[in-house]
Design an enzyme around this catalytic site. Structure first.
Site, short mmCIF file in Angstrom:
data_model
loop_
_atom_site.label_atom_id
_atom_site.label_comp_id
_atom_site.label_asym_id
_atom_site.label_seq_id
_atom_site.Cartn_x
_atom_site.Cartn_y
_atom_site.Cartn_z
N ASN A 150 29.13 108.18 -14.05
CA ASN A 150 27.70 108.24 -13.76
C ASN A 150 26.97 107.07 -14.39
O ASN A 150 27.15 106.79 -15.58
CB ASN A 150 27.14 109.55 -14.32
CG ASN A 150 25.65 109.71 -14.12
OD1 ASN A 150 25.19 109.93 -13.01
ND2 ASN A 150 24.88 109.58 -15.20
N GLU A 151 26.19 106.36 -13.59
CA GLU A 151 25.27 105.33 -14.05
C GLU A 151 25.86 104.38 -15.11
O GLU A 151 25.37 104.28 -16.23
CB GLU A 151 23.99 105.99 -14.57
CG GLU A 151 23.29 106.80 -13.50
CD GLU A 151 21.98 107.41 -13.93
OE1 GLU A 151 21.23 107.85 -13.03
OE2 GLU A 151 21.68 107.45 -15.13
N PRO A 152 26.93 103.66 -14.75
CA PRO A 152 27.52 102.72 -15.71
C PRO A 152 26.57 101.60 -16.10
O PRO A 152 26.76 100.96 -17.13
CB PRO A 152 28.74 102.17 -14.94
CG PRO A 152 28.38 102.34 -13.50
CD PRO A 152 27.60 103.62 -13.44
N HIS A 199 21.87 106.32 -7.03
CA HIS A 199 20.76 107.22 -7.34
C HIS A 199 19.45 106.54 -6.96
O HIS A 199 19.33 105.32 -7.04
CB HIS A 199 20.76 107.57 -8.83
CG HIS A 199 22.00 108.28 -9.27
ND1 HIS A 199 22.38 108.40 -10.58
CD2 HIS A 199 22.98 108.89 -8.54
CE1 HIS A 199 23.50 109.08 -10.66
NE2 HIS A 199 23.90 109.37 -9.42
#
Length: 592
Positions: free
Chosen positions: A242-244, A371
């Site tokens: 998630n969201e690196p 996202h």
């Protein structure tokens, strides 16, 4: 994660836009049921399955299973910042910057797995309790499960304080850290994707003392419990963390990452790609029928360059950015700098996954995920327009992304879904598109229903594979879903074949249309009035059969409920008119 607005535009721009829209009170909606036909993925009507900022869980926030059933949603994701550090062996996760960098039982508790044990050492929960509770709920609701797996590199070993204080004061005395200056290795475990033969066979009762968490062992637990993704009960999809773009500490006073203790260095493109590829290979080895989703970027800046910040004196990007900020990733050698509206890292990720898949002899990425938290939905007047950035080239949102001189779209519309579809066509054809977190706000305002309905309509029309709203699906957000999924209280839905639907003025109102293979003569229309005044709409339908019956359901500022509407005019030659209430969404069902 919800990023903040980095640059705010002048308020006068918003005011002048609203005034110009309010003066135009008429619109024509034209529908052609034989043109632009495409199947709408059923998975776009989804939500994230545990707590949003209100601290309530996705299972009980809405009054339990009965109310979730009434939403009639189709997919659920267990993901987010806490899942980056979720230890499946005992249910511990680390909140990162979301909550004092504390190691706690937040994810497992929020999924409905019960209270953690305080008397059984490190065994706070049985192995996989949180993901089991999540997937059992999905099975009870009949929804697709998307489960996020960890890739960043470290997982917490223990819970330090089950009930920490409401502030972060004193947390530095005990918080788990992998930072270079004060390492506490006893509280962190290494992630290993593939358990070596020397460590023994995959176990359903993993060791809590070996200082390692094996991801293939987690997948084996799920496959043994539910079967593979191709089976009736199997977990269908896995997201590659998630969201690196927000793992690390940013070198800027303008913001911080989420896991600065778990990931104390700045991410690079090569590191993120290596971690995603390694995890994807493990997933496909354990369950070749499972879908992989990645990289779950946090927003536009992630799509642009993985990350980029300005510290007040200079710009910073990943250390290896310059080798990728070049052709073919800039324009596919076309010279058109707006071919992808600057979303260069998306191209890098897709191309790297394509090449690795060719070498592996199998597809390693099924869906490109990102996202979307609009940078132009900070008040109702802007929110009712904001979802147009997903699809409408004529809409230039008032945000730092489109502002001239910033090097992004320079005054052009964002068109995020069409541009990403172009990226996929150019760099990894056949990859699906997924929006695994999004929220336009307005839960308690009718503008939230408008933005939510517009987003769902766009996801269907633009061919998105899966979309999961981040937050509690309540109030006007629930209305935005129900207008598609349960408009009449009997779980009647917007059908599965999108057809051509055009508005003469998308700033005033937008229309989406669909038909069903089971009832091809009936036409469904979703009509949106973005104005704070009523909108006179003329609806013109090109259709092979004569239509003579119309019913309507809608939501507006008078109530959060979707209700049946009266006052419909007669249909003549497949045309009728209707005055849409101020700031409203209507679902018309038109029949022979």
């Amino acid at each position: 994660m919800r990023p903040v607005n980095f640059i705010k535009v002048l308020a006068i721009l918003s005011i002048s836009t609203e005034m110009s829209l309010a003066m135009a009170q008429n619109v024509t909606f034209s529908i052609n049921t034989q043109a632009e036909r495409k199947t709408i993925s059923p998975l776009i009507y989804g939500f994230n399955a545990y707590a949003d900022g209100y601290g309530r869980t996705g299972w009980d926030a809405h009054g339990g299973k009965a109310n979730l059933d009434s939403l009639n949603l189709t997919s659920r994701r267990l993901g987010g910042n806490n899942m980056t550090s979720y230890n499946w062996e005992n249910g511990v996760s680390n909140s990162g910057a979301d909550w004092c960098h504390s190691s706690n039982a937040g994810v497992t508790y929020a999924t409905g797995a019960g209270e953690p044990s305080t008397t059984n050492g490190l065994a706070y929960y049985a192995p996989g309790a949180g993901i089991k509770a999540f997937h059992d709920q999905s099975l009870a609701l009949g929804t697709f499960s998307l489960l996020q797996l960890p890739a960043a590199g470290k997982l917490p070993k223990d819970i330090v304080n089950l009930y920490p204080p409401s502030t972060c004061k004193g947390y530095d005395l005990w918080q788990s850290t992998a930072g270079p200056s004060n390492v506490d290795v006893s509280r962190w475990l290494d992630i290993v994707n593939d358990k070596p033969a020397a460590a023994g066979s995959l176990s359903l009762a993993p060791s809590l003392s070996d200082n390692v968490v094996y991801i293939d062992e987690e997948l084996n637990f799920l496959v043994k419990k539910y079967g593979k993704a191709s089976s009736t009960k199997g977990v269908k999809g896995y997201e590659l963390d998630n969201e690196p773009d927000l793992w690390h500490v940013w070198p800027s006073s303008q913001g911080a990452g989420t896991h600065e203790n778990l990931y104390p260095k700045l991410t690079t493109i090569s590191d993120v790609m290596q971690k995603n590829l390694a995890l994807a290979k493990t997933v496909k080895r354990m369950d070749s029928s499972a879908q992989t989703f990645g990289p779950a970027l946090s927003g536009y800046l992630g799509l642009f360059s993985l990350w980029a910040v300005w510290d007040g004196s200079q710009s910073h990007q990943p250390a290896d950015w310059n080798q990728y900020y070049a052709e073919p990733y800039l324009s596919k050698n076309t010279g058109d700098r707006y071919r992808y509206n600057g979303m260069t890292f998306a191209n890098v990720y897709l191309d790297t996954m394509r090449k690795a898949s060719a070498s592996a002899g199998k597809r390693l990425l099924d869906a490109f995920s990102f996202h979307y938290y609009s940078q132009a939905s900070y008040d109702p007047a802007n929110r009712v327009q904001a979802a147009r950035s997903l699809w409408d080239s004529s809409y230039v949102e008032p945000s730092w992304i489109t502002q001239g001189g910033n090097g992004f779209t320079d005054g052009r519309g964002l068109e995020i879904l069409p541009k990403l579809k172009q990226s996929i066509a150019d760099f990894y054809p056949g990859t699906k598109l997924a929006v695994t977190e999004y929220d336009f706000g307005g839960r308690d305002d009718v503008s939230g229903a408008i933005a939510q309905a517009d987003a769902l309509g766009a996801f269907g029309q633009q061919g998105v594979h899966l979309a999961t709203y981040f937050g509690d699906v309540e109030a006007y957000i629930a209305a935005g879903f129900k207008i598609f999924r349960n408009y009449d209280g009997n779980k009647s839905v917007f059908p599965e074949v999108s057809v051509k639907a055009v508005s003469t003025n998308n700033g005033n109102g937008t229309v989406y249309a669909a038909v069903s293979a089971a009832a091809p003569d009936t036409v469904h229309l979703i009509a949106i009035n973005r104005l704070s005044t009523p909108l006179n709409a003329s609806l013109q339908i090109a259709h092979p059969v004569a239509l003579n019956s119309v019913q309507a359901w809608g939501v507006d500022a008078s109530s959060q409920a979707v209700t049946m509407r009266a006052g419909l005019s007669a249909i003549k030659q497949n045309q009728f008119s209707y005055t849409l209430p101020a700031w409203s969404v209507m679902h018309f069902v038109v029949k022979p």
